[in-house]
Design an enzyme around this catalytic site. Structure first.
Site, PDB file in Angstrom:
ATOM      1  N   LYS A 138      -4.026  -1.807  15.092  1.00 62.47           N
ATOM      2  CA  LYS A 138      -3.282  -0.866  15.904  1.00 62.47           C
ATOM      3  C   LYS A 138      -3.917  -0.709  17.268  1.00 62.47           C
ATOM      4  CE  LYS A 138      -2.696   1.369  12.242  1.00 62.47           C
ATOM      5  NZ  LYS A 138      -3.020   2.109  11.162  1.00 62.47           N
ATOM      6  N   GLU A 169       0.827  -1.208   0.000  1.00 62.99           N
ATOM      7  CA  GLU A 169       0.000   0.000   0.000  1.00 62.99           C
ATOM      8  C   GLU A 169       0.862   1.259   0.000  1.00 62.99           C
ATOM      9  OE1 GLU A 169      -1.511   1.907   3.365  1.00 62.99           O
ATOM     10  OE2 GLU A 169      -1.242   0.183   4.687  1.00 62.99           O
TER      11      GLU A 169
HETATM   12  N1  PSU Z   1      -1.074   1.185   9.192  1.00 56.99           N
HETATM   13  C1  PSU Z   1       0.034   1.922   9.367  1.00 56.99           C
HETATM   14  N2  PSU Z   1       0.060   3.155   8.829  1.00 56.99           N
HETATM   15  C2  PSU Z   1      -0.974   3.626   8.075  1.00 56.99           C
HETATM   16  C3  PSU Z   1      -2.135   2.817   7.892  1.00 56.99           C
HETATM   17  C4  PSU Z   1      -2.132   1.614   8.475  1.00 56.99           C
HETATM   18  O1  PSU Z   1       0.976   1.515  10.017  1.00 56.99           O
HETATM   19  O2  PSU Z   1      -0.880   4.724   7.568  1.00 56.99           O
HETATM   20  C5  PSU Z   1      -3.260   3.278   6.995  1.00 56.99           C
HETATM   21  C6  PSU Z   1      -3.638   2.101   6.091  1.00 56.99           C
HETATM   22  O3  PSU Z   1      -3.597   2.558   4.765  1.00 56.99           O
HETATM   23  C7  PSU Z   1      -5.049   1.771   6.493  1.00 56.99           C
HETATM   24  C8  PSU Z   1      -5.554   3.126   6.892  1.00 56.99           C
HETATM   25  O4  PSU Z   1      -5.798   1.175   5.460  1.00 56.99           O
HETATM   26  O5  PSU Z   1      -4.456   3.670   7.628  1.00 56.99           O
HETATM   27  C9  PSU Z   1      -6.825   3.066   7.693  1.00 56.99           C
HETATM   28  O6  PSU Z   1      -7.408   4.326   7.693  1.00 56.99           O
HETATM   29  P1  PSU Z   1      -8.902   4.508   8.226  1.00 56.99           P
HETATM   30  O7  PSU Z   1      -8.826   4.165   9.679  1.00 56.99           O
HETATM   31  O8  PSU Z   1      -9.213   5.951   7.981  1.00 56.99           O
HETATM   32  O9  PSU Z   1      -9.758   3.567   7.432  1.00 56.99           O
END
Ligand code: PSU
Ligand code: MN
Length: 306
Positions: free
Chosen positions: A158, A24
């Site tokens: 996380k 990603e």
């Molecule tokens: N994990 C990380 N860093 C990030 C993300 C995940 O260590 O930047 C990103 C991923 O792209 C994940 C997104 O899909 O955060 C999730 O965002 P949201 O909670 O807005 O869906």
């Protein structure tokens, strides 16, 4: 209409059966500061290659969905300010209007499916945020796992998320959550969230076979493989708990909502840990890239033996 543009290396790999791992790009644009983000993006690609697979970093650039970026494209993305963070809801609109955006887990899975890539590596997935009963903030990543047949390798949800609620939604959506090599659910910066993972597998071959079985049964969707951070890089839960509470309270104070929540929390935790969270983040992403390369190789064997 061509939906995606593979790089020459990715096109060649897909043609001749070399395993491919999707990566990603939101982690580059919104997850880490420059220049570490660029170093990590390059390092993770090298880790995938060292594991015998071809990396395909995904991003939308000037309306084109790229699967595999040149080093110049990677560098431009890593330095760019104000890049869109694309998920299922806005990816097509960005492509249709010639926009540029980084792909989240959900958008990367969509791109991988279009390109014919079965596995992808990231740091952590999005999930159910703490307080979601009030905000309804649940990442589209979870619903994507339920409908797109790609195996995602992450280091768990996380610790800024509500992990029990995240697991409940994944169960409701029928997503297998497979801990690699341990019984406990990993929690990104920590090896354990203090609760068991729904499933455990110790071999990449089993993970590949489980995805193939799902598809053979006509079940849509992928799998979430949760791979614990290497022990030497982990930050234990007790150390992180007050820092996460502080970061979450700050997000509240400043009225951060929607797409801004995850990037804000990651940046705030980086500050509050004096950069230690970033060191841990780098170690876990690299670890996930290596496992994803192994799974891609096993998926390739299944296709050849079919
Ligand atoms: N994990 C990380 N860093 C990030 C993300 C995940 O260590 O930047 C990103 C991923 O792209 C994940 C997104 O899909 O955060 C999730 O965002 P949201 O909670 O807005 O869906
Ligand atoms: Mn959200």
């Amino acid at each position: 209409m061509t939906l995606h543009t593979p790089s020459p290396a990715v096109a060649a790999a897909l043609n001749n059966g070399t395993p491919v791992v999707a990566l990603e790009s939101t982690i580059i644009t919104h997850g880490m500061p420059y220049p570490q983000n660029l170093e990590v993006a390059r390092q993770v690609e090298a880790d995938v290659r060292a594991g015998g697979a071809e990396p395909a970093t995904i991003a939308v650039i000037d309306g084109t969905l790229h699967c595999g970026l040149t080093d110049t494209q990677l560098e431009t993305l890593a330095q760019a300010k104000g890049v869109a963070k694309l998920s299922r809801a806005d990816m097509a609109a960005c492509m249709a209007t010639g926009g540029t955006g980084a792909t989240t887990v959900a958008a990367t899975m969509i791109a991988a499916r279009i390109a014919g890539i079965g596995v992808f590596a990231t740091g952590g997935i999005g999930g159910v945020h703490k307080g979601a009963e009030g905000t309804f903030d649940i990442s589209a990543d979870l619903m994507e796992l339920a409908q797109t047949p790609v195996t995602a390798v992450a280091a768990g949800a996380k610790a800024i998320l509500d992990i029990p609620k995240t697991l409940e939604v994944l169960e409701t959506q029928g997503v297998p959550v497979i801990a690699y090599g341990q019984d406990d659910m990993p929690a990104f910066w920590s090896r354990s969230a203090g609760l068991p993972a729904p499933l455990r597998m110790d071999r990449a071959a089993d993970i590949a076979a489980a995805q193939a079985m799902r598809t053979a049964m006509g079940l849509p969707g992928g799998q979430l493989v949760v791979n614990p951070i290497p022990a030497e890089a982990e930050i234990d839960r007790a150390t992180l708990a007050p820092i996460i509470a502080q970061a979450t309270a700050d997000a509240d104070t400043y009225g951060i909502t929607g797409k801004g929540v995850t990037p804000y929390l990651l940046q705030r935790i980086f500050e509050l840990t004096d950069g230690r969270s970033l060191t841990a983040n780098i170690a876990l992403v690299r670890n996930n890239a290596r496992l994803a390369a192994e799974i891609a190789a096993e998926m390739g064997k299944l296709v050849r033996h079919a």
